[in-house]
Design an enzyme around this catalytic site. Structure first.
Site, mmCIF file in Angstrom:
data_model
loop_
_atom_site.group_PDB
_atom_site.id
_atom_site.type_symbol
_atom_site.label_atom_id
_atom_site.label_comp_id
_atom_site.label_asym_id
_atom_site.label_seq_id
_atom_site.Cartn_x
_atom_site.Cartn_y
_atom_site.Cartn_z
ATOM 1 N N LYS A 112 0.843 -1.204 0.000
ATOM 2 C CA LYS A 112 0.000 0.000 0.000
ATOM 3 C C LYS A 112 0.875 1.250 0.000
ATOM 4 O O LYS A 112 1.924 1.280 0.667
ATOM 5 C CB LYS A 112 -0.910 -0.032 1.233
ATOM 6 C CG LYS A 112 -1.957 1.075 1.282
ATOM 7 C CD LYS A 112 -2.926 0.827 2.429
ATOM 8 C CE LYS A 112 -3.943 1.941 2.592
ATOM 9 N NZ LYS A 112 -4.921 1.656 3.655
ATOM 10 N N SER A 150 -9.879 -0.547 7.106
ATOM 11 C CA SER A 150 -9.342 -0.384 5.740
ATOM 12 C C SER A 150 -8.674 -1.605 5.135
ATOM 13 O O SER A 150 -8.389 -1.615 3.945
ATOM 14 C CB SER A 150 -8.371 0.786 5.696
ATOM 15 O OG SER A 150 -9.087 1.956 5.450
ATOM 16 N N SER A 207 -9.767 1.727 2.699
ATOM 17 C CA SER A 207 -8.875 2.507 1.880
ATOM 18 C C SER A 207 -7.800 1.692 1.177
ATOM 19 O O SER A 207 -7.151 2.196 0.273
ATOM 20 C CB SER A 207 -8.212 3.582 2.736
ATOM 21 O OG SER A 207 -7.368 2.998 3.713
HETATM 22 N N1 GLN Z 1 -13.382 3.781 6.062
HETATM 23 C C1 GLN Z 1 -12.825 4.345 7.259
HETATM 24 C C2 GLN Z 1 -12.506 5.788 7.042
HETATM 25 O O1 GLN Z 1 -12.967 6.342 6.107
HETATM 26 C C3 GLN Z 1 -11.615 3.558 7.679
HETATM 27 C C4 GLN Z 1 -10.344 3.964 7.045
HETATM 28 C C5 GLN Z 1 -9.138 3.214 7.524
HETATM 29 O O2 GLN Z 1 -9.224 2.199 8.213
HETATM 30 N N2 GLN Z 1 -7.982 3.730 7.168
HETATM 31 O O3 GLN Z 1 -11.813 6.409 7.780
#
Ligand code: GLN
Length: 474
Positions: A74, A173, A149
């Site tokens: 990532k 994420s 993400s």
């Molecule tokens: N979807 C969540 C957010 O928008 C989680 C994001 C994450 O775990 N980095 O923050």
């Protein structure tokens, strides 16, 4: 020979050992596939370096199952000499100056890092659509999001580009994209894996974790990257996880928070989940519904704590130390303001503003300190459940994958993580794996365990994987 990358790691490993294939064959197959792919899974490819490394590996002995395996990382995890953008314009031209601890560990296993994957900007989002580099497509249906993400990492693995990927998880994420792409994703116990070299979003929640096509390969990658590190003082001195620790139990005691049946969760998802529980019960395990009342506060809790930490962590992106810089400015304040205004996307700016608000002197007690108290209550509730049960299970997400390009409410990016966030808050490990499909799109379940007890999660997940496949005797 074609589609080596679709084979199980065990098989690839055997072929490498027998000399039937070389690591370079895997890299070349990746190169061909990625060029032909329209998933937009990668922000930066690392092909020259990958080829060079593959050639060097020809002189080495194949000494572990990850040897020579291409992996996608990532783009919020630094790899020396290669850009780390975090999916943001503000870091578009930033080149990493060191290797993250996890990257060093991948290199020790002689894995080949083939590229940096697309992601929601600074990991803020749940569909991959906040990336400055455009959305990633779900390989199972390109009109849909792969989740976020860690959108590119999920798409790379589900799309057959790499067998494994690293993601990061702050509030779902890794787990949400794993669910949307039919993969296995682990958010480890907080402190299992060094965060050194992971660009911080919300430091008390951020974790790096493995994404894979099946449970055992996930465990192999987790084993390779976990363990204490002097680079990150939050890493635990607990004995590191090893795949040999996975031992099957006859009977698991599994708790299901009654909150999982809340109306917010799509009825089809609930029915897949209940169906899965029936199979687990039929296999002789104990499944009980329990009360975890504070789970319902997961999203507001996350919105206060994660955003407060983000507003502070993202202060470092002022255009002076690294990344994008505005050209026309009058003085220092003007420079920083213009750089951040143009460098950050809308979602990131919205979150910095909310985070700054909840930390401001007149609000800090009402929001931030209160949230810390609620986080403690929720953690205590979850710990109490683990005094009587080995595992807690929930659906992974609220629905199946979301269609790309739809206008979304700001809160929508949090909603899918309703059931993932509680374990991020408490720091317990949790794994998502596929349970079934609805309209051809996968549905995942989440399995959480006690602190540092990933071995029990994996042992049970291996059994569940066989149950889901419909194997006769498990
Ligand atoms: N979807 C969540 C957010 O928008 C989680 C994001 C994450 O775990 N980095 O923050």
């Amino acid at each position: 020979m074609k589609n080596l990358l679709d084979l199980e790691l065990k098989k690839i490993n055997q072929m490498l050992k027998e000399g039937v294939i070389m690591p370079i064959d895997l890299v070349e197959e990746f190169a061909k596939k990625v060029v032909a792919s329209d998933l937009n899974a990668f922000i930066t490819l690392n092909l020259d370096e990958a080829r060079k490394q593959a050639r060097l590996l020809e002189k080495k002995e194949v000494d572990n199952i990850l040897f020579g395996i291409p992996i996608a990382v990532k783009d919020n995890i630094v790899l020396q000499g290669v850009p780390t953008t975090c999916g943001s314009k503000i870091l578009e031209n930033y080149i990493s100056v060191f290797d993250a601890t996890v990257v060093k560990k991948l290199k020790e296993k002689n894995m080949i890092i083939v590229g940096k994957t697309n992601m929601d900007e600074f990991a803020m989002g749940g569909t991959g659509e906040t990336s400055y580099f455009g959305p990633t497509k779900n390989p199972l249906n390109k009109n849909f999001s792969p989740g976020g993400s860690s959108s590119g990492s999920a798409a790379a693995v589900a799309g057959g580009l790499t067998p494994l990927a690293l993601g990061s998880d702050t509030g779902g994420s890794i787990r949400e994209p794993a669910a949307f792409c039919g993969l296995v994703g682990l958010n480890p116990t907080y402190g299992r894996i060094s965060r050194y070299g992971l660009v911080a979003f919300a430091s008390s929640l951020d974790q790096i974790g493995p994404m894979s096509r099946n449970v055992i390969e996930n465990a192999h990658l987790f084993a390779a990257i976990n363990g204490p590190s002097d680079d990150d003082l939050n890493t635990s001195s607990e004995k590191p996880f090893s795949v040999d620790d996975i031992t099957k139990k006859e009977k698991y005691r599994i708790a299901i928070p009654r909150f999982c049946l809340t109306k917010i969760i799509n009825a089809d998802v609930v029915s897949v989940f209940l169906n899965c529980l029936d199979k687990i019960k039929a296999a002789g395990h104990q499944v009980d519904f329990v009360e975890v009342p504070f789970m319902k506060y997961a999203i507001p809790l996350y919105q206060v704590i994660a955003l407060a930490e983000a507003s502070s962590n993202l202060l470092r992106f002022d255009g002076i130390k690294y990344g994008y810089q505005t050209e026309n400015y009058q003085d220092y304040d003007d420079f920083v303001t213009k750089t951040r205004t143009a460098g950050f996307g809308t979602e990131v700016k919205r979150r910095i503003m909310v985070g700054t608000y909840v930390l401001s002197s007149e609000n800090v007690d009402v929001y931030y300190k209160k949230a810390l108290q609620v986080r403690r209550e929720l953690t205590d509730e979850i710990k109490a459940v683990f005094q009587q049960y080995d595992l807690i299970m929930t659906p992974a997400t609220v629905s199946t994958s979301l269609i790309l390009g739809k206008k979304r409410e700001p809160n929508e990016s949090f909603l899918q993580d309703l059931l993932a966030i509680p374990f991020s808050m408490s720091g317990h490990p949790s794994l998502v794996m596929p349970a079934d499909k609805i309209d051809n799109m996968p549905i995942g379940v989440q399995i959480a365990g006690r602190y540092y007890d990933e071995k029990t999660i994996y042992a049970f997940a291996l059994e569940l994987e066989a149950l889901v496949r419909g194997d006769e005797s498990v």
